[in-house]
Every structure is written in C-alpha cells, then in structure tokens.
Design an enzyme around this catalytic site. Structure first.
Site, short mmCIF file in Angstrom:
data_model
loop_
_atom_site.label_atom_id
_atom_site.label_comp_id
_atom_site.label_asym_id
_atom_site.label_seq_id
_atom_site.Cartn_x
_atom_site.Cartn_y
_atom_site.Cartn_z
CE LYS A 102 24.65 36.71 38.19
NZ LYS A 102 24.34 37.92 38.96
CG ASP A 142 28.01 38.38 38.60
OD1 ASP A 142 27.37 39.01 39.45
OD2 ASP A 142 28.60 37.32 38.87
P1 NAD Z 1 34.50 41.71 40.18
O1 NAD Z 1 34.95 40.67 39.24
O2 NAD Z 1 34.50 43.12 39.74
O3 NAD Z 1 35.31 41.61 41.56
C1 NAD Z 1 35.41 40.44 42.31
C2 NAD Z 1 36.40 40.69 43.43
O4 NAD Z 1 36.48 39.53 44.25
C3 NAD Z 1 37.84 40.94 42.96
O5 NAD Z 1 38.44 41.90 43.79
C4 NAD Z 1 38.51 39.59 43.14
O6 NAD Z 1 39.91 39.72 43.30
C5 NAD Z 1 37.84 39.14 44.41
N1 NAD Z 1 37.88 37.70 44.60
C6 NAD Z 1 37.76 36.70 43.69
N2 NAD Z 1 37.90 35.50 44.26
C7 NAD Z 1 38.07 35.74 45.57
C8 NAD Z 1 38.28 34.91 46.70
N3 NAD Z 1 38.31 33.58 46.58
N4 NAD Z 1 38.43 35.51 47.91
C9 NAD Z 1 38.39 36.85 48.01
N5 NAD Z 1 38.21 37.67 47.00
C10 NAD Z 1 38.07 37.13 45.79
O7 NAD Z 1 33.01 41.26 40.61
P2 NAD Z 1 31.88 42.18 41.23
O8 NAD Z 1 31.02 42.65 40.11
O9 NAD Z 1 32.47 43.16 42.18
O10 NAD Z 1 31.01 41.09 42.02
C11 NAD Z 1 31.31 40.72 43.37
C12 NAD Z 1 30.08 40.08 43.98
O11 NAD Z 1 28.97 40.99 43.94
C13 NAD Z 1 29.59 38.82 43.26
O12 NAD Z 1 29.01 37.94 44.21
C14 NAD Z 1 28.50 39.34 42.34
O13 NAD Z 1 27.56 38.34 41.97
C15 NAD Z 1 27.87 40.39 43.25
N6 NAD Z 1 27.10 41.42 42.57
C16 NAD Z 1 27.65 42.18 41.58
C17 NAD Z 1 26.89 43.17 40.99
C18 NAD Z 1 27.46 44.10 39.95
O14 NAD Z 1 26.76 45.06 39.59
N7 NAD Z 1 28.67 43.91 39.47
C19 NAD Z 1 25.55 43.36 41.38
C20 NAD Z 1 25.02 42.56 42.39
C21 NAD Z 1 25.81 41.59 42.97
#
Ligand code: NAD
Length: 428
Positions: A102, A142
């Site tokens: 990561k 991510d």
């Molecule tokens: P993203 O940047 O697309 O979205 C993140 C979201 O979280 C946004 O809506 C943002 O406004 C919100 N956010 C940020 N800080 C916050 C807070 N303090 N309280 C509430 N909401 C908040 O990111 P993503 O890709 O959707 O990732 C979200 C989670 O899923 C992360 O933990 C990431 O590691 C995990 N994840 C993502 C993927 C992927 O394919 N993108 C895969 C596996 C896991």
C-alpha cells in the site's frame, strides 16, 4: 494500541487455531520493505513545497506486491503499514496470486489544481519507479485517487523505464498499475467492482442467516465504494436510509429508504450530501419521513439492520461500540472497527463481517485487469462480473464453513483462511 498493532492482533488471534511456527507468524507480521520518499512539488503560484510519501511492501509470498495509493492529509507510516498488511490477508482470502502492499502521500488533493495533481503523481511515480513494476509491485486507486491518476502513473512509469533502459513489452507496461481508464488498458467493471463484490457477499450472508428483505442500511462514505454499493443495494430491494460523506449526511426515519439515483445526482450538483437535505425530491423524502441531516458520528449509531462503514479506518472504537444499534456491521472500508471495539460488539451479539472479505472485489477485478494486460486480452463486462461473483462467493463459503466448524467470529475465520493459504508457502 496503534492501528498497526490492532491489525496484527487479529492475526495472532487466528494463529491460535492453526499450527504456525513462531518465526513464520513474526514474518507475516513484519513488512518486508518500507519506503519513505520526499520530493518537491511546484505549486501553480511558483512556490515549492516538500511532499512526503510512503510505499510499504508487506509480503510477496503469494505473488507480486499489490495495493492501492491514498492521497490524504492523515496518511502516515502506521496507516500504510496496516493497509499493506490487510492487502496480504485479502489477496490470500480471495485466492489472488498477489502479495500485499500500500502507499500514500500526505496531501489534501482537493486543494490542488489538476496540473498540480498531475505533477504530484508523476513525481511520486518517479520516486517509486525502481520499486514497482508488473511483476514487482502493482499500485491501484484508493481514497482520493482514481483512474486519471492511475493513467498518469502508467505513462510516467513507461517514461522512467525507457530512461533507465528497463525492458518491458507494451502489454507489461500497462500492467504496472490497475484501476486505469478503460481507454488506457483499464478493465471494464473495475470502478464499481468493490461495491459489487460487497453486494455479492451481503446477498450470501443474508441467505445464510435466513434474513428477509427489506433490510435497512446506513452507509458512511459516498465515494467510489460507498456510492456504488448504495446504488446496487437500492436497485436490489435494500432500504438505504442514511448516507454520508466527509461533511456529514442525510437520513430518513420511516425505513422506506432514499432513491439513491436522485441522491447521487443531487450530490454531484451540490458537492456534498448534507447540502442535499431539502433539495427537491431528496428533501420531500427526508422531510415527509421525518429525516434530516446527520453527523458521521450519529450515522454510526442509527437503529438500522446493517451499518456499512465505507470511508476511513477506526470509526467504531471502544468509545462508541456500546452505542451501536445495527445488527450487522459490514466493513467496506479498510479497518473501520478497532480490535477493542470488536470485543465489545461480539459481546453485544453484533455480527461484524470483516473488511478483508467484504471489500475484496476491488482487488479481484484489479487482478483481472492485470491478467488482461499481460495477456493482451479484453474481457466483456459480463465475464468480469461473473468471475468476480464466483470468486467472492467461493471466499464467503470457505469463511462461513470455518466460522461454523471452529465456532469463531467471522473475522477470525477469515484470518484462519488467509493463514492456511499463506502457510502453504512456508519455505525457510
Ligand atoms: P473515495 O476517496 O472514493 O471516497 C471516500 C469517501 O469517504 C468520500 O465520500 C469522502 O467524503 C468520505 N469521507 C472521508 N473522510 C470521511 C470522514 N471522516 N467521515 C465520513 N466520510 C468520510 O475512497 P474509496 O475508494 O471509496 O475508499 C473508501 C474505503 O474503502 C477506504 O477505506 C478504502 O481503503 C476502501 N477500499 C477501497 C477500494 C477501492 O477499490 N477504491 C477497495 C477496497 C477497499
């Protein structure tokens, strides 16, 4: 307990159920390589700022290191180490031929212009170039990173490889990152894969528990993962009654649920979800059903059937775990529930479905993208989604069997499966 210690605690817990040599457990708990870089970023104003970035290559027993890149002001080495460790566990669970890694940069990308974001990404790629590659370490999107950023990375890696006379063929060069745009070698279905994968697991879960729809759902986080999952759940008979982003969210009280397509459209127009309260049909729905604006903390404590954290880690801790009213916590974010909170939730009888299973869909389709790139193939969306469903369902069945046979919680069951797969590679 810091976040990395909290992550490792789950591995130690699962290791009690398997015969694992101590040295091997220590090795699985220790990152193989941690990379810390600093580089200058020229702002559009002409000012220069020093940026800080990380890449942690936790373990490559099962194949090339694989894991996303996060651009966020709170990124630090402990967070990146935890996320890399979880990638190792997740790839083992979904049976991908990848290890875990990561990375991240300490930055709020919302404060950068598009040109600044591109310069940032290209400089970071230059710094990482000696340590990444299609058979070495393969980054992906991510939090706050997306297909455009992955396209810049792939292009910059190509420039660096030719500069240093490293020979990759055209196909291999594309496979250095996944989550690219479809026109630049990205896979169909990658963008929604994490949400869709989560949906496949949730359907299996409610079948296994003999639960009946409609079920009410609250989702924290409305980015790539949260917004796609919200839409899929809405289309499949779940009642999404609360959604939030970093600026708070909206909820409705009758259990009928939001029309997520309208909510998505409104958020695009307004820029944040709480701004959608009292806008057209979103307001009608919220107001009639006695809904309103909800903070991120309040959302976690709503009386729903299923709570889905889909934003950042450590949102359910020993401070609020006793106030959680949901019957199921379905972890789509990485690490949203702390180890201490797990114990409180287990005692309360709240079922926690672990991140390393629920959000594995993203890295599965990343693997499909990598495979398509190296083989020079292009898969249909139908094939991608069918293979994703098979892999997710198979992982669920294996974990569910361990859960029932060993009488452990679901997270421990998932880690036991990961340990079984990783142990096959013991080779001192
Ligand atoms: P993203 O940047 O697309 O979205 C993140 C979201 O979280 C946004 O809506 C943002 O406004 C919100 N956010 C940020 N800080 C916050 C807070 N303090 N309280 C509430 N909401 C908040 O990111 P993503 O890709 O959707 O990732 C979200 C989670 O899923 C992360 O933990 C990431 O590691 C995990 N994840 C993502 C993927 C992927 O394919 N993108 C895969 C596996 C896991």
């Amino acid at each position: 307990m810091n976040i990395f210690e909290s992550a490792l605690k789950r591995l130690k817990q699962a290791a009690k159920y398997e015969k694992i040599p101590d040295w091997f457990l220590t090795s699985l708990s220790t990152p193989e390589r941690t990379i810390e870089v600093s580089f200058p970023l020229k702002r559009d104003s002409g000012n220069v700022e020093l940026m800080e970035g990380y890449r942690v290559q936790h373990n490559n027993l099962l194949g090339p290191y694989k894991g996303g890149l996060r651009f966020h002001p709170n990124v630090d080495m402990d967070e990146v180490k935890s996320l890399a460790f979880w990638m190792m566990i997740k790839n083992a669970i979904v049976d991908n031929p990848f290890g875990g890694s990561k990375g991240g940069i300490v930055i709020d990308p919302k404060k950068l212009s598009e040109k600044e974001l591109e310069r940032l990404t290209r400089s970071f790629t230059q710094m990482l170039s000696p340590n990444i590659g299609p058979e070495i370490d393969v980054p992906a999107p991510d939090v706050n990173t997306n297909s455009k950023i992955m396209d810049w990375m792939a292009e910059e890696f190509k420039i660096q490889s030719s500069k240093f006379k490293i020979k990759y063929n055209k196909n291999e060069l594309k496979a250095v990152v996944t989550g690219k745009s479809v026109g630049n070698g990205g896979s169909l279905g990658r963008e929604e894969a994490t949400g869709l994968g989560g949906f496949f697991i949730l359907e299996q879960l409610i079948k296994s528990l003999s639960l009946k729809k409609p079920l009410t759902v609250a989702i924290q986080g409305f980015g790539n993962v949260g917004s796609h999952l919200a839409k899929i759940l809405y289309q499949n008979g779940f009642k999404v009654v609360a959604v939030s982003d970093s600026r708070g969210g909206i909820f409705e009280n009758s259990g009928v649920g939001f029309n997520i397509e309208l909510v998505k459209k409104c958020r695009e127009e307004k820029g944040f979800l709480a701004g959608c309260y009292c806008i057209g049909s979103v307001c009608d729905l919220a107001e009639k059903k006695k809904g309103g604006i909800v903070s991120n903390e309040q959302l976690l404590e709503l009386p729903v059937d299923i709570l889905i954290p889909a934003a950042l880690e450590n949102v359910v801790t020993n401070k609020n775990a006793s106030k959680i009213k949901a019957k199921i916590i379905f972890e789509m974010a990485n690490g949203p529930v702390s180890a201490e909170a797990d114990e409180i939730l287990n005692k309360k009888g709240i079922l926690v479905v672990p991140d390393v299973l629920c959000n594995g869909g993203g890295v599965i389709v990343s693997y499909f993208e990598w495979l398509q790139n190296v083989k020079g193939e292009r898969w249909s969306l139908e094939k991608v989604n069918k293979d994703l469903k098979n892999k997710m369902e198979h992982s669920f069945e294996e974990i569910w069997k361990i859960y029932q046979d060993r009488k452990v919680d679901l997270r421990t069951a998932a880690y036991i499966l990961a340990l079984q797969r990783l142990s096959q590679k013991i080779n001192p």
